[in-house]
Design a protein around this motif. Sequence first.
Motif, PDB file in Angstrom:
ATOM      1  N   ILE A   1      73.928  68.775 -20.724  1.00  0.00           N
ATOM      2  CA  ILE A   1      72.773  69.449 -21.311  1.00  0.00           C
ATOM      3  C   ILE A   1      73.054  70.944 -21.378  1.00  0.00           C
ATOM      4  O   ILE A   1      73.983  71.442 -20.741  1.00  0.00           O
ATOM      5  CB  ILE A   1      71.474  69.186 -20.505  1.00  0.00           C
ATOM      6  N   LEU A   2      72.240  71.648 -22.130  1.00  0.00           N
ATOM      7  CA  LEU A   2      72.341  73.097 -22.245  1.00  0.00           C
ATOM      8  C   LEU A   2      71.979  73.714 -20.905  1.00  0.00           C
ATOM      9  O   LEU A   2      70.931  73.412 -20.340  1.00  0.00           O
ATOM     10  CB  LEU A   2      71.409  73.588 -23.347  1.00  0.00           C
ATOM     11  N   GLY A   3      72.857  74.567 -20.388  1.00  0.00           N
ATOM     12  CA  GLY A   3      72.644  75.168 -19.073  1.00  0.00           C
ATOM     13  C   GLY A   3      72.052  76.554 -19.149  1.00  0.00           C
ATOM     14  O   GLY A   3      71.659  77.032 -20.222  1.00  0.00           O
ATOM     15  N   ASP A   4      72.014  77.214 -17.992  1.00  0.00           N
ATOM     16  CA  ASP A   4      71.453  78.564 -17.935  1.00  0.00           C
ATOM     17  C   ASP A   4      72.282  79.500 -17.055  1.00  0.00           C
ATOM     18  O   ASP A   4      71.812  80.548 -16.644  1.00  0.00           O
ATOM     19  CB  ASP A   4      70.009  78.519 -17.424  1.00  0.00           C
ATOM     20  N   SER A   5      73.516  79.155 -16.777  1.00  0.00           N
ATOM     21  CA  SER A   5      74.361  79.955 -15.898  1.00  0.00           C
ATOM     22  C   SER A   5      74.987  81.130 -16.650  1.00  0.00           C
ATOM     23  O   SER A   5      75.622  80.940 -17.685  1.00  0.00           O
ATOM     24  CB  SER A   5      75.476  79.098 -15.317  1.00  0.00           C
ATOM     25  N   PRO A   6      74.838  82.351 -16.126  1.00  0.00           N
ATOM     26  CA  PRO A   6      75.463  83.508 -16.774  1.00  0.00           C
ATOM     27  C   PRO A   6      76.948  83.642 -16.445  1.00  0.00           C
ATOM     28  O   PRO A   6      77.564  84.652 -16.752  1.00  0.00           O
ATOM     29  CB  PRO A   6      74.668  84.688 -16.215  1.00  0.00           C
TER      30      PRO A   6
ATOM     31  N   GLY B   1      79.853  81.889 -25.360  1.00  0.00           N
ATOM     32  CA  GLY B   1      79.310  80.596 -25.760  1.00  0.00           C
ATOM     33  C   GLY B   1      78.231  80.088 -24.825  1.00  0.00           C
ATOM     34  O   GLY B   1      77.907  80.714 -23.825  1.00  0.00           O
ATOM     35  N   PRO B   2      77.679  78.934 -25.167  1.00  0.00           N
ATOM     36  CA  PRO B   2      76.587  78.371 -24.366  1.00  0.00           C
ATOM     37  C   PRO B   2      77.108  77.706 -23.085  1.00  0.00           C
ATOM     38  O   PRO B   2      78.158  77.081 -23.088  1.00  0.00           O
ATOM     39  CB  PRO B   2      75.976  77.326 -25.298  1.00  0.00           C
ATOM     40  N   PRO B   3      76.358  77.835 -21.992  1.00  0.00           N
ATOM     41  CA  PRO B   3      76.738  77.134 -20.769  1.00  0.00           C
ATOM     42  C   PRO B   3      76.308  75.674 -20.821  1.00  0.00           C
ATOM     43  O   PRO B   3      75.367  75.328 -21.547  1.00  0.00           O
ATOM     44  CB  PRO B   3      75.968  77.883 -19.678  1.00  0.00           C
TER      45      PRO B   3
ATOM     46  N   ALA C   1      70.952  85.182 -25.029  1.00  0.00           N
ATOM     47  CA  ALA C   1      70.159  85.486 -23.832  1.00  0.00           C
ATOM     48  C   ALA C   1      71.039  85.497 -22.578  1.00  0.00           C
ATOM     49  O   ALA C   1      70.889  86.368 -21.713  1.00  0.00           O
ATOM     50  CB  ALA C   1      69.028  84.474 -23.675  1.00  0.00           C
ATOM     51  N   ILE C   2      71.971  84.555 -22.499  1.00  0.00           N
ATOM     52  CA  ILE C   2      72.874  84.477 -21.343  1.00  0.00           C
ATOM     53  C   ILE C   2      73.765  85.711 -21.291  1.00  0.00           C
ATOM     54  O   ILE C   2      74.000  86.285 -20.227  1.00  0.00           O
ATOM     55  CB  ILE C   2      73.732  83.189 -21.400  1.00  0.00           C
TER      56      ILE C   2
ATOM     57  N   LYS D   1      73.275  92.588 -17.752  1.00  0.00           N
ATOM     58  CA  LYS D   1      72.394  93.179 -16.746  1.00  0.00           C
ATOM     59  C   LYS D   1      72.937  92.972 -15.335  1.00  0.00           C
ATOM     60  O   LYS D   1      72.863  93.868 -14.492  1.00  0.00           O
ATOM     61  CB  LYS D   1      70.990  92.577 -16.853  1.00  0.00           C
ATOM     62  N   LEU D   2      73.479  91.798 -15.074  1.00  0.00           N
ATOM     63  CA  LEU D   2      74.051  91.500 -13.763  1.00  0.00           C
ATOM     64  C   LEU D   2      75.225  92.428 -13.463  1.00  0.00           C
ATOM     65  O   LEU D   2      75.313  93.010 -12.382  1.00  0.00           O
ATOM     66  CB  LEU D   2      74.497  90.035 -13.703  1.00  0.00           C
ATOM     67  N   ILE D   3      76.117  92.581 -14.429  1.00  0.00           N
ATOM     68  CA  ILE D   3      77.277  93.453 -14.250  1.00  0.00           C
ATOM     69  C   ILE D   3      76.834  94.894 -14.052  1.00  0.00           C
ATOM     70  O   ILE D   3      77.346  95.610 -13.186  1.00  0.00           O
ATOM     71  CB  ILE D   3      78.258  93.308 -15.436  1.00  0.00           C
TER      72      ILE D   3
END
Length: 104
Positions: free
Chosen positions: A3-8, A13-15, A74-75, A81-83
């Motif tokens: 499934i489509l994930g949400d991990s940055p 590409g998509p997780p 979005a990811i 932002k995390l970096i």
Amino acid sequence: ARILGDSPSVSVGPPISLSWDAEASSSFPIDEYESVRSYTRRARHEFQVPAGLRVEWLMEAGYSYGTLHEVSTAIMEDRRKLIASVTKSHLQDKADAFAENVRR
């Protein structure tokens, strides 16, 4: 199922994630598994799934290209932002250490 994930943690590409939905299973005798498995550890890059393949898998699972693009964007923003936060924290630590040395 994938499934489509949400991990940055993806760099592009998509997780992908694994769903909690059960799929058909099969068994494999442990002795047979142990006799055929490789005893060398796999390298990190061997666990990475290329972005194109992730897109292909997710589109086969019913996700639209638009949805994948939206989530990927979005990811990447979350990753940026995390970096930035980690960098700012690291620089703040250095500034605090410098200020402490100046006070002595």
